[in-house]
Design an enzyme around this catalytic site. Structure first.
Site, short mmCIF file in Angstrom:
data_model
loop_
_atom_site.label_atom_id
_atom_site.label_comp_id
_atom_site.label_asym_id
_atom_site.label_seq_id
_atom_site.Cartn_x
_atom_site.Cartn_y
_atom_site.Cartn_z
N ARG A 45 0.85 -1.19 0.00
CA ARG A 45 0.00 0.00 0.00
C ARG A 45 0.88 1.24 0.00
O ARG A 45 0.71 2.16 -0.77
CB ARG A 45 -0.90 0.01 1.23
CG ARG A 45 -2.03 -0.98 1.16
CD ARG A 45 -2.79 -1.06 2.44
NE ARG A 45 -1.93 -1.44 3.55
CZ ARG A 45 -2.33 -1.98 4.68
NH1 ARG A 45 -3.62 -2.17 4.88
NH2 ARG A 45 -1.50 -2.33 5.62
N VAL A 132 1.43 -22.94 8.64
CA VAL A 132 1.25 -23.70 9.88
C VAL A 132 2.56 -23.78 10.64
O VAL A 132 3.55 -24.30 10.14
CB VAL A 132 0.73 -25.13 9.59
CG1 VAL A 132 0.52 -25.91 10.88
CG2 VAL A 132 -0.55 -25.10 8.78
N GLY A 134 4.77 -21.59 11.41
CA GLY A 134 5.88 -20.74 10.94
C GLY A 134 7.05 -21.50 10.37
O GLY A 134 6.96 -22.13 9.32
N ILE A 136 8.59 -24.20 11.38
CA ILE A 136 8.67 -25.67 11.55
C ILE A 136 8.17 -26.35 10.27
O ILE A 136 7.05 -26.06 9.85
CB ILE A 136 7.80 -26.15 12.74
CG1 ILE A 136 8.16 -25.41 14.03
CG2 ILE A 136 7.92 -27.65 12.92
CD1 ILE A 136 7.23 -25.75 15.20
N GLU A 190 -1.45 -11.50 14.85
CA GLU A 190 -2.13 -11.22 13.59
C GLU A 190 -2.53 -9.75 13.56
O GLU A 190 -2.61 -9.09 14.60
CB GLU A 190 -3.39 -12.09 13.47
CG GLU A 190 -3.11 -13.57 13.37
CD GLU A 190 -2.20 -13.92 12.20
OE1 GLU A 190 -2.51 -13.58 11.06
OE2 GLU A 190 -1.14 -14.54 12.44
N LYS A 205 -4.96 -23.30 11.55
CA LYS A 205 -3.79 -24.18 11.34
C LYS A 205 -4.15 -25.65 11.57
O LYS A 205 -3.72 -26.52 10.81
CB LYS A 205 -2.66 -23.73 12.27
CG LYS A 205 -2.13 -22.34 11.91
CD LYS A 205 -1.24 -21.80 13.02
CE LYS A 205 -0.69 -20.42 12.70
NZ LYS A 205 -0.11 -19.75 13.85
P1 NDP Z 1 1.96 -7.35 7.89
O1 NDP Z 1 0.76 -6.59 8.31
O2 NDP Z 1 3.24 -7.13 8.58
O3 NDP Z 1 2.22 -7.09 6.32
C1 NDP Z 1 1.18 -7.05 5.38
C2 NDP Z 1 1.73 -6.46 4.09
O4 NDP Z 1 0.69 -6.51 3.11
C3 NDP Z 1 2.18 -5.00 4.20
O5 NDP Z 1 3.36 -4.81 3.48
C4 NDP Z 1 1.05 -4.24 3.51
O6 NDP Z 1 1.46 -3.07 2.82
C5 NDP Z 1 0.59 -5.24 2.49
N1 NDP Z 1 -0.79 -4.99 2.09
C6 NDP Z 1 -1.89 -4.99 2.86
N2 NDP Z 1 -2.98 -4.70 2.11
C7 NDP Z 1 -2.54 -4.51 0.86
C8 NDP Z 1 -3.16 -4.19 -0.36
N3 NDP Z 1 -4.47 -3.96 -0.45
N4 NDP Z 1 -2.38 -4.06 -1.49
C9 NDP Z 1 -1.06 -4.26 -1.42
N5 NDP Z 1 -0.41 -4.58 -0.29
C10 NDP Z 1 -1.14 -4.71 0.84
O7 NDP Z 1 1.55 -8.89 7.93
P2 NDP Z 1 2.50 -10.14 8.26
O8 NDP Z 1 3.70 -10.07 7.40
O9 NDP Z 1 2.65 -10.30 9.72
O10 NDP Z 1 1.55 -11.35 7.81
C11 NDP Z 1 1.35 -11.64 6.43
C12 NDP Z 1 0.70 -13.02 6.30
O11 NDP Z 1 1.58 -14.00 6.86
C13 NDP Z 1 -0.62 -13.20 7.04
O12 NDP Z 1 -1.43 -14.06 6.29
C14 NDP Z 1 -0.21 -13.86 8.34
O13 NDP Z 1 -1.25 -14.61 8.91
C15 NDP Z 1 0.90 -14.76 7.85
N6 NDP Z 1 1.87 -15.16 8.85
C16 NDP Z 1 2.45 -14.23 9.65
C17 NDP Z 1 3.42 -14.60 10.55
C18 NDP Z 1 4.09 -13.61 11.43
O14 NDP Z 1 4.90 -14.02 12.26
N7 NDP Z 1 3.82 -12.33 11.31
C19 NDP Z 1 3.83 -16.00 10.69
C20 NDP Z 1 3.16 -16.90 9.77
C21 NDP Z 1 2.21 -16.48 8.89
P3 NDP Z 1 2.10 -1.78 3.58
O15 NDP Z 1 3.48 -2.25 3.99
O16 NDP Z 1 2.16 -0.74 2.55
O17 NDP Z 1 1.20 -1.52 4.73
N1 HSE Z 2 -0.17 -14.83 14.94
C1 HSE Z 2 0.47 -16.07 14.67
C2 HSE Z 2 1.05 -16.61 15.98
C3 HSE Z 2 1.57 -15.87 13.65
O1 HSE Z 2 1.07 -15.89 16.97
O2 HSE Z 2 1.45 -17.77 16.01
C4 HSE Z 2 2.11 -17.15 13.13
O3 HSE Z 2 1.16 -17.84 12.39
#
Ligand code: NDP
Ligand code: HSE
Length: 436
Positions: A45, A132, A134, A136, A190, A205
């Site tokens: 974004r 699922v 992370g 692992i 999240e 998960k």
């Molecule tokens: P974040 O909120 O840190 O990052 C989301 C990213 O998506 C940001 O860069 C954001 O852009 C971008 N984004 C959001 N909406 C839009 C859009 N409409 N168009 C383009 N880009 C967009 O999320 P996470 O990295 O924490 O999580 C991402 C996924 O990974 C989720 O599905 C989460 O459940 C999964 N996940 C997360 C883990 C974690 O430890 N955080 C572990 C395992 C899975 P901008 O930077 O401009 O805001």
């Molecule tokens: N919100 C998730 C957690 C991120 O706390 O385990 C990894 O899926």
């Protein structure tokens, strides 16, 4: 050979972790994959912030549709999160012949059946190791390493945020809200932390693991989900006194009448390895008929652990990119036409043991009335603890651990117990698993 071209959706915790790990380890990754893996376009974004972070390494756009329709892209990595936009993006990418790597368990638990069917129809792969636990490699273990086994059950600490909160509450006596804030600052939670604390993320998960373990479609809507928000510090303390720890577990089990699929706080014996998994760490126990129990432990959240799984999927897809689609590992481990319709059991039909805490009047005969109700329903008591009433108080806590019984029987028992005039508040019920 030319590098395989990757389009990245999102550059947040996970997306930037992927970019960083690929860049840092590119030489070794290329030696493993057989060709380079290059991110050429990123959608976010906030374009300016991403351009600064990437310092010209690739094109940055604010329209994710450009990435999923870009003819130069072979693999789309989805790290945006959420269901609606990402469903549309992933299905569009698949229709455009792109392989998908995603960390998005919510998307797959809810729309997985549709996405896998579309991928099959278009001969592309959908890889989701990061979705699922992370870092692992549990999806790899279930789909490939344990493929000889009839899986009997899986139990896992699969949400880092809640495990971190429970550990901080137990070890440091922190309040729930303070521990949750810390987890958010550390990037574990999240975007909507109710997904973590209400057990929804863990349910996503365990739904995915259940499908892979038992060869059934993903059925998130059938999962029983209970989070940690109603857990009281006193129960964590009593559990300790009785030699147990309380963990938010995702459990799926094959029984004669169907499949159990549930997430809830659970008492587990303190001597089990999994009971000692603390902080944001995850652990999954898988019971197979041939191998017995195997335990998988590691970081379930955070930028680099999650990137480790995403990049592993990128390498897998790169290696199999040119393989005959019929020779790839099926998305849900079983051939799609061999999935079964074994029912997911309603929670009433689940059989387990229970921890019950009752606030009662300290009077003659109270305990006898309670044990009579349990006996009438065929519920056998495993252990019983009665606390001394505090000076000046005419009431006390009774804690009862039961042997296994069906949830519907314990519900009837709780109803009858709560109707006794000597029982002074609602009964607290926490499920127990021996995991042996
Ligand atoms: P974040 O909120 O840190 O990052 C989301 C990213 O998506 C940001 O860069 C954001 O852009 C971008 N984004 C959001 N909406 C839009 C859009 N409409 N168009 C383009 N880009 C967009 O999320 P996470 O990295 O924490 O999580 C991402 C996924 O990974 C989720 O599905 C989460 O459940 C999964 N996940 C997360 C883990 C974690 O430890 N955080 C572990 C395992 C899975 P901008 O930077 O401009 O805001
Ligand atoms: N919100 C998730 C957690 C991120 O706390 O385990 C990894 O899926």
């Amino acid at each position: 050979m030319n590098p395989i071209k990757v389009g990245l959706l999102g550059l947040g915790t996970v997306g930037y972790g992927v970019f960083d790990v690929l860049r840092r380890n590119q030489e070794e990754i290329q030696r493993r994959a057989g060709r380079g893996i290059e991110i050429t376009i990123v959608a976010v974004r906030n374009v300016e912030r991403a351009r600064q972070r990437l310092a010209g390494a690739c094109e940055v756009v604010d329209d994710p549709m450009r990435v999923v329709t870009d003819p130069n892209i072979d693999i789309v990595v989805e790290t945006i999160g959420g269901y609606d936009l990402t469903r549309e993006l992933v299905l569009t990418a698949i229709a455009n012949g792109k392989h998908i790597v995603t960390a998005n368990k919510a998307l797959l638990a809810v729309h997985g059946n549709e996405i896998f069917a579309a991928a099959r129809a278009n001969n592309v792969m959908v890889a989701f190791e990061a979705a699922v636990a992370g870092g692992i490699p549990i999806i790899k273990a279930l789909r490939e390493g344990l493929t000889a086994n009839r899986i009997e059950w899986i139990a896992g600490i699969i949400n880092g945020t809640t495990n971190f909160i429970l550990s901080e509450m137990r070890d440091k006596g922190l309040d729930f809200d303070v521990a949750l804030k810390e987890a958010q600052q550390l990037g574990y939670a999240e975007a909507d932390p109710t997904f973590d604390i209400e057990g929804i993320d863990a349910a996503h998960k365990i739904t995915i693991m259940s499908a892979i373990a038992f060869g059934v479609p993903v059925q998130f809507d059938k999962a029983y989900v209970e989070g940690i928000t109603r857990l009281a510090a006193i129960d964590i303390k009593y559990a300790e006194e009785l030699g147990y720890r309380i963990k938010l577990l995702g459990i799926t089990r094959r029984v004669a009448s169907g499949i159990e699929l549930r997430v809830h706080p659970t008492l587990i014996p303190g001597k089990r390895l999994i009971a000692n998994v603390e902080g944001p760490m995850n652990a999954v126990v898988v019971q197979g008929d041939a191998v017995g129990a195997t335990l998988y432990y590691g970081k379930g959240a955070g930028a680099e652990p999650t990137a480790s799984a995403v990049v592993a999927d990128l390498v897998d897809v790169t290696r199999l990119h040119t393989a005959d689609p019929g020779h790839r590992v099926p998305h849900l481990a079983f051939q799609h036409d061999a999935l079964s319709n074994t029912p997911v059991l309603p929670i009433d039909e689940v059989t387990t043991s229970y921890y019950l805490r009752l606030r009662v009047a300290d009077q003659t005969g109270v305990l006898a009335e309670i044990t009579r109700i349990l006996a009438d329903l065929g519920i056998s008591i495993d252990a019983l603890l009665q606390k001394e009433s505090r000076e000046g108080e005419q009431q006390t806590d009774i804690i009862i651990l039961t042997h296994q019984t069906q949830e519907k029987h314990i519900n009837t028992a709780i109803g009858r117990i709560e109707a006794l005039p000597t029982v002074l508040s609602n009964v607290t019920r926490i499920r127990m698993e021996s995991l042996n």
